[in-house]
Design an enzyme around this catalytic site. Structure first.
Site, PDB file in Angstrom:
ATOM      1  N   GLU A 285      -0.679   4.060  -5.712  1.00 12.11           N
ATOM      2  CA  GLU A 285      -0.326   3.131  -6.034  1.00 12.11           C
ATOM      3  C   GLU A 285       0.831   3.002  -6.956  1.00 12.11           C
ATOM      4  O   GLU A 285       1.476   2.059  -6.561  1.00 12.11           O
ATOM      5  CB  GLU A 285      -1.444   2.360  -7.000  1.00 12.11           C
TER       6      GLU A 285
ATOM      7  N   MET B 269      -4.134   4.672  -1.199  1.00 13.38           N
ATOM      8  CA  MET B 269      -4.859   4.765   0.240  1.00 13.38           C
ATOM      9  C   MET B 269      -5.959   5.794   0.096  1.00 13.38           C
ATOM     10  O   MET B 269      -6.897   6.379   0.268  1.00 13.38           O
ATOM     11  CB  MET B 269      -4.403   5.521   1.251  1.00 13.38           C
TER      12      MET B 269
ATOM     13  N   VAL C 295       0.809  -1.237   0.052  1.00 21.57           N
ATOM     14  CA  VAL C 295       0.153  -0.221  -0.445  1.00 21.57           C
ATOM     15  C   VAL C 295       0.778   0.921   0.224  1.00 21.57           C
ATOM     16  O   VAL C 295       1.617   1.036   0.895  1.00 21.57           O
ATOM     17  CB  VAL C 295      -0.547   0.354   1.301  1.00 21.57           C
ATOM     18  N   CYS C 296       0.737   2.451  -0.607  1.00 21.53           N
ATOM     19  CA  CYS C 296       0.690   3.862  -0.330  1.00 21.53           C
ATOM     20  C   CYS C 296      -0.302   4.954  -0.551  1.00 21.53           C
ATOM     21  O   CYS C 296      -0.982   4.260  -0.702  1.00 21.53           O
ATOM     22  CB  CYS C 296       2.458   4.006  -1.994  1.00 21.53           C
ATOM     23  N   ALA C 297      -0.011   5.726  -1.228  1.00 18.33           N
ATOM     24  CA  ALA C 297      -0.281   6.811  -1.000  1.00 18.33           C
ATOM     25  C   ALA C 297      -1.319   7.149  -2.806  1.00 18.33           C
ATOM     26  O   ALA C 297      -2.678   6.606  -2.599  1.00 18.33           O
ATOM     27  CB  ALA C 297       0.042   8.191  -1.010  1.00 18.33           C
TER      28      ALA C 297
END
Length: 373
Positions: A76, A100, A72-74
């Site tokens: 993608e 996210m 997961v990141c901010a």
């Protein structure tokens, strides 16, 4: 070979089904600690992606092989890169599509009850933000309560159910998320209601949401109950004599905070009166449906957030502080940080500012913080 993507909807189902998932969150430490994907069977490792640019070998011993793996990141991009590294290292892995940002936007409609005359009550669960919206359906009509800004979800759901949205309510002037109520009303021709005591600076037209107001949605009665404390205008709803929609006044595991307009000392007395007097006059059998949840433990097995009022009187600490001074101190001394951009969100919900979609997304990023800890 492309790494597989999980949508926010797929992740939400895994969370509510209590599946064993290991999340490698590659955002920075501050972003992770402030807000993350939570679940009863979710395990985590937070490692900023820039610390993994030279490879993932150092973290491989920390990644289990007996759980599904999600990166997961901010937004993608970084998670795709790290997921590819993990796949090359022999792991079966997925990344969160849209990051996210998409998690913050996902909404899941869940039926919470049958109403008089074949009516239905739905709760719209925004897992990533802890927001809860509602729709009452009966005899071809619908009412929407505390809608978030993704208005198409409510309008399309009503179309699927072959009902016309005739009434839209906000229990109060929201400060932690942008309301979609007025936009839904404009789109559908529905009547939009807002508590007038919260709306002194509002620059658009609305109908006054007053104590004792009764609205019929087909065979179902929605009755307003003035319940100040979170805001001076906060209003609850008793629906079909079976459900109590509490807005941000009462939650499953906590109570509402009275300070988002900077008036905690003024409003804490109203909060106590609502919780310890107005609500005490209601039937214990009413099912409480709040406008937010704080922790995943508040979710029921089906993913809904609901509990009997009588059970909350017995179990919720905020409803069991007999001494008035102790209650005041507990409330005013245990306030979490203010929601992200809450002043700007209030301005948007007053109609004074119209940010673009990207600005709206940025304003809402992060957890909701409407409760006293």
């Amino acid at each position: 070979m492309m790494v597989k993507a999980w949508t926010a909807a797929q992740v939400a189902r895994k969370v509510t089904d209590n599946e064993n998932v290991f999340i490698l969150d590659v955002r920075n430490k501050e972003a992770f600690e402030d807000w993350k994907i939570e679940g009863k069977q979710i395990a985590y490792l937070n490692m900023p992606y820039f610390e993994l640019l030279d490879g993932v070998e150092e973290i491989l011993p920390q990644i289990p092989t007996d759980r599904e793996l999600l990166v997961v990141c901010a937004k993608e991009g970084s998670s795709i890169m790290i997921a590819q590294m993990l796949e090359e290292a022999g792991h079966e892995v997925a990344y969160l599509e849209g990051g996210m940002k998409s998690w913050s936007m996902h909404i899941e409609p869940i039926k919470v009850g049958d109403l008089t005359g074949g009516g239905e009550l739905y709760q719209f669960v925004r897992l990533g933000k802890g927001c809860l919206s509602y729709m009452v359906l009966a005899n071809g009509e619908a009412a929407v309560i505390d809608a978030v800004r993704f208005t198409d979800i409510f309008v399309d759901f009503a179309k699927e159910k072959n009902v016309k949205i005739t009434h839209v309510f906000d229990t109060h002037l929201h400060a932690d998320h942008i309301s979609g109520g007025r936009q839904i009303a404009m789109t559908t021709g529905a009547t939009y209601y807002l508590p007038p005591k919260d709306a002194e600076e509002v620059v658009f037209d609305f109908e006054d949401l007053m104590d004792g107001l009764k609205v019929q949605i087909g065979s179902v009665t929605i009755e307003a109950l003035y319940s100040p404390g979170h805001t001076i205008g906060s209003t609850s709803f008793v629906i079909d004599d079976g459900y109590l929609l509490t807005g941000d006044i009462l939650f499953i595991d906590s109570i509402g905070r009275p300070d988002l307009a900077g008036l905690a000392e003024d409003w804490v007395g109203d909060l106590r009166t609502t919780l310890y007097e107005r609500y005490r006059e209601l039937l214990d059998e009413l099912v409480v449906l709040p406008a937010h949840f704080m922790i995943m433990e508040e979710l029921n097995v089906d993913g809904s957030v609901a509990k009997r009022l009588g059970d909350l009187f017995a179990e919720n600490h905020g409803l069991n502080i007999e001494d008035t001074d102790e209650f005041r101190t507990t409330v005013t001394d245990n306030l979490p940080p203010q929601p992200n951009a809450y002043k700007q969100i209030r301005q948007v919900n007053m109609g004074k500012w119209k940010p673009n979609v990207d600005e709206q997304t940025e304003m809402e990023i992060g957890p909701n913080r409407c409760a006293v800890r």
